[in-house]
Design a protein around this motif. Sequence first.
Motif, PDB file in Angstrom:
ATOM      1  N   ILE A  79      43.483  60.160  75.285  1.00  0.00           N
ATOM      2  CA  ILE A  79      43.698  59.765  73.919  1.00  0.00           C
ATOM      3  C   ILE A  79      42.305  59.575  73.149  1.00  0.00           C
ATOM      4  CG2 ILE A  79      45.768  58.529  74.414  1.00  0.00           C
ATOM      5  CD1 ILE A  79      44.213  55.781  74.720  1.00  0.00           C
ATOM      6  N   GLU A  80      42.104  59.290  71.860  1.00  0.00           N
ATOM      7  CA  GLU A  80      41.107  59.532  71.163  1.00  0.00           C
ATOM      8  C   GLU A  80      40.866  57.699  70.821  1.00  0.00           C
ATOM      9  OE1 GLU A  80      41.109  61.677  67.739  1.00  0.00           O
ATOM     10  OE2 GLU A  80      41.734  63.518  68.694  1.00  0.00           O
ATOM     11  N   GLU A  81      39.524  57.582  70.789  1.00  0.00           N
ATOM     12  CA  GLU A  81      38.908  56.114  70.664  1.00  0.00           C
ATOM     13  C   GLU A  81      39.650  55.528  69.409  1.00  0.00           C
ATOM     14  OE1 GLU A  81      34.725  55.329  71.948  1.00  0.00           O
ATOM     15  OE2 GLU A  81      34.635  57.161  71.697  1.00  0.00           O
ATOM     16  N   SER A  82      39.765  56.402  68.322  1.00  0.00           N
ATOM     17  CA  SER A  82      40.372  55.972  67.156  1.00  0.00           C
ATOM     18  C   SER A  82      41.805  55.317  67.384  1.00  0.00           C
ATOM     19  CB  SER A  82      40.208  57.038  65.994  1.00  0.00           C
ATOM     20  OG  SER A  82      40.825  58.055  66.553  1.00  0.00           O
ATOM     21  N   LEU A  83      42.589  56.027  68.246  1.00  0.00           N
ATOM     22  CA  LEU A  83      43.915  55.511  68.329  1.00  0.00           C
ATOM     23  C   LEU A  83      43.796  54.101  68.825  1.00  0.00           C
ATOM     24  CD1 LEU A  83      46.779  56.054  68.451  1.00  0.00           C
ATOM     25  CD2 LEU A  83      46.282  56.554  70.713  1.00  0.00           C
ATOM     26  N   LEU A  84      42.713  53.796  69.892  1.00  0.00           N
ATOM     27  CA  LEU A  84      42.754  52.509  70.311  1.00  0.00           C
ATOM     28  C   LEU A  84      42.324  51.266  69.137  1.00  0.00           C
ATOM     29  CD1 LEU A  84      40.734  52.928  73.668  1.00  0.00           C
ATOM     30  CD2 LEU A  84      43.218  52.539  73.538  1.00  0.00           C
ATOM     31  N   GLU A  85      41.320  51.870  68.514  1.00  0.00           N
ATOM     32  CA  GLU A  85      40.836  50.914  67.265  1.00  0.00           C
ATOM     33  C   GLU A  85      42.352  50.716  66.251  1.00  0.00           C
ATOM     34  OE1 GLU A  85      37.596  53.236  65.818  1.00  0.00           O
ATOM     35  OE2 GLU A  85      36.529  52.617  67.675  1.00  0.00           O
ATOM     36  N   ASP A  86      42.831  51.822  65.898  1.00  0.00           N
ATOM     37  CA  ASP A  86      44.202  51.688  65.201  1.00  0.00           C
ATOM     38  C   ASP A  86      45.112  50.818  65.631  1.00  0.00           C
ATOM     39  OD1 ASP A  86      42.952  53.421  63.449  1.00  0.00           O
ATOM     40  OD2 ASP A  86      44.342  55.314  63.872  1.00  0.00           O
ATOM     41  N   GLU A  87      45.271  50.576  67.038  1.00  0.00           N
ATOM     42  CA  GLU A  87      46.260  49.924  67.762  1.00  0.00           C
ATOM     43  C   GLU A  87      45.662  48.345  67.893  1.00  0.00           C
ATOM     44  OE1 GLU A  87      47.769  51.459  71.300  1.00  0.00           O
ATOM     45  OE2 GLU A  87      48.668  53.144  70.376  1.00  0.00           O
ATOM     46  N   GLY A  88      44.394  48.128  67.430  1.00  0.00           N
ATOM     47  CA  GLY A  88      43.896  46.920  67.373  1.00  0.00           C
ATOM     48  C   GLY A  88      42.979  46.740  68.421  1.00  0.00           C
ATOM     49  N   TRP A  89      42.709  47.462  69.571  1.00  0.00           N
ATOM     50  CA  TRP A  89      41.801  47.180  70.384  1.00  0.00           C
ATOM     51  C   TRP A  89      40.385  46.892  70.049  1.00  0.00           C
ATOM     52  CZ3 TRP A  89      42.926  48.432  75.813  1.00  0.00           C
ATOM     53  CH2 TRP A  89      44.075  48.561  76.116  1.00  0.00           C
ATOM     54  N   GLU A  90      39.621  46.089  70.502  1.00  0.00           N
ATOM     55  CA  GLU A  90      38.384  45.913  70.154  1.00  0.00           C
ATOM     56  C   GLU A  90      37.313  46.306  71.099  1.00  0.00           C
ATOM     57  OE1 GLU A  90      38.409  41.415  70.046  1.00  0.00           O
ATOM     58  OE2 GLU A  90      39.682  41.351  68.126  1.00  0.00           O
ATOM     59  N   TYR A  91      36.234  46.763  70.476  1.00  0.00           N
ATOM     60  CA  TYR A  91      35.042  47.312  71.242  1.00  0.00           C
ATOM     61  C   TYR A  91      33.874  46.422  71.627  1.00  0.00           C
ATOM     62  CZ  TYR A  91      31.493  50.899  72.933  1.00  0.00           C
ATOM     63  OH  TYR A  91      30.810  51.541  73.671  1.00  0.00           O
ATOM     64  N   ASP A  92      33.491  46.386  72.640  1.00  0.00           N
ATOM     65  CA  ASP A  92      32.369  45.446  72.973  1.00  0.00           C
ATOM     66  C   ASP A  92      31.235  46.677  73.414  1.00  0.00           C
ATOM     67  OD1 ASP A  92      30.329  43.834  74.169  1.00  0.00           O
ATOM     68  OD2 ASP A  92      31.635  42.748  75.447  1.00  0.00           O
TER      69      ASP A  92
END
Length: 112
Positions: A21-34
């Motif tokens: 999966i692409e990082e943008s998908l995680l961001e779209d689903e509300g995942w937060e990046y540290d």
Amino acid sequence: MKTYTKEEFIELVNSGDFNIIEESLLEDEGWEYDEISGDYTNPFDEDSIAINDSLFSLETFSMDNVKEIDMSDNTFKLETEDIEEWFPMGVIEKEEHLIEPIKLDIPDYEEL
């Protein structure tokens, strides 16, 4: 994020017919990046496993790289030269093959 049975996951990885999966998908689903740890975390599910951004440097992997599968939380341990991490099974998805229809320019019978 999709979940798989153990058999579905193994079959998908063995087929090689999957995408990470692409990082943008995680961001779209509300995942937060540290940025310090390089991990994506799901603030809506404290029990979910973090996804280290090292995964996104891979183009693919095989079952030779999958060292363990834990069905209690739908995760797998991935080991490559650069990575030794646990990931949720949902970080891969079946590759969609879109086939363009072929248009034939065939004259009508009357035109022949």
